[in-house]
Design a protein around this motif. Sequence first.
Motif, PDB file in Angstrom:
ATOM      1  N   TRP A  73      49.876  30.400  31.499  1.00  0.00           N
ATOM      2  CA  TRP A  73      48.635  30.938  30.946  1.00  0.00           C
ATOM      3  C   TRP A  73      47.546  29.879  30.979  1.00  0.00           C
ATOM      4  O   TRP A  73      47.782  28.716  30.650  1.00  0.00           O
ATOM      5  N   THR A  88      44.029  28.851  29.246  1.00  0.00           N
ATOM      6  CA  THR A  88      43.271  29.155  28.030  1.00  0.00           C
ATOM      7  C   THR A  88      41.984  28.338  28.005  1.00  0.00           C
ATOM      8  O   THR A  88      41.875  27.302  28.663  1.00  0.00           O
ATOM      9  N   ASN A 126      33.731  39.930  31.151  1.00  0.00           N
ATOM     10  CA  ASN A 126      34.706  40.776  30.465  1.00  0.00           C
ATOM     11  C   ASN A 126      36.049  40.704  31.192  1.00  0.00           C
ATOM     12  O   ASN A 126      36.238  39.886  32.091  1.00  0.00           O
ATOM     13  N   HIS A 127      36.952  41.578  30.805  1.00  0.00           N
ATOM     14  CA  HIS A 127      38.292  41.593  31.397  1.00  0.00           C
ATOM     15  C   HIS A 127      38.233  41.763  32.918  1.00  0.00           C
ATOM     16  O   HIS A 127      38.933  41.068  33.657  1.00  0.00           O
ATOM     17  N   ALA A 128      37.383  42.656  33.377  1.00  0.00           N
ATOM     18  CA  ALA A 128      37.271  42.895  34.821  1.00  0.00           C
ATOM     19  C   ALA A 128      36.736  41.668  35.546  1.00  0.00           C
ATOM     20  O   ALA A 128      37.192  41.336  36.645  1.00  0.00           O
ATOM     21  N   THR A 129      35.775  40.980  34.936  1.00  0.00           N
ATOM     22  CA  THR A 129      35.215  39.760  35.524  1.00  0.00           C
ATOM     23  C   THR A 129      36.293  38.694  35.673  1.00  0.00           C
ATOM     24  O   THR A 129      36.404  38.047  36.712  1.00  0.00           O
ATOM     25  N   LEU A 130      37.099  38.528  34.615  1.00  0.00           N
ATOM     26  CA  LEU A 130      38.169  37.532  34.663  1.00  0.00           C
ATOM     27  C   LEU A 130      39.253  37.925  35.664  1.00  0.00           C
ATOM     28  O   LEU A 130      39.783  37.075  36.373  1.00  0.00           O
ATOM     29  N   ASP A 131      39.590  39.210  35.733  1.00  0.00           N
ATOM     30  CA  ASP A 131      40.580  39.655  36.718  1.00  0.00           C
ATOM     31  C   ASP A 131      40.107  39.380  38.138  1.00  0.00           C
ATOM     32  O   ASP A 131      40.891  38.962  38.987  1.00  0.00           O
TER      33      ASP A 131
END
Length: 75
Positions: free
Chosen positions: A48, A50, A64-69
Amino acid sequence: MIPGINDAHMHPGFAVPTFDVDRGFDVTWPKLQAAITGAMDETPSDLWITATIGPAILLDPSINHATLDKLTNGR
């Protein structure tokens, strides 16, 4: 005291090994992107990654989550 409140949450970073990309409390998105990309090159895919973020990133709706993915290829 209020009976019946269950604060059932956890902090997963305490339960698994992590690689912290600490760049300061209010790191900018470009600096954090570079740190995450570098960490991906330096670490195994099951570790992971962090980071501590501040208001600049937390309040930016485009991060957001999509950006990080997208940045991490689903890692």
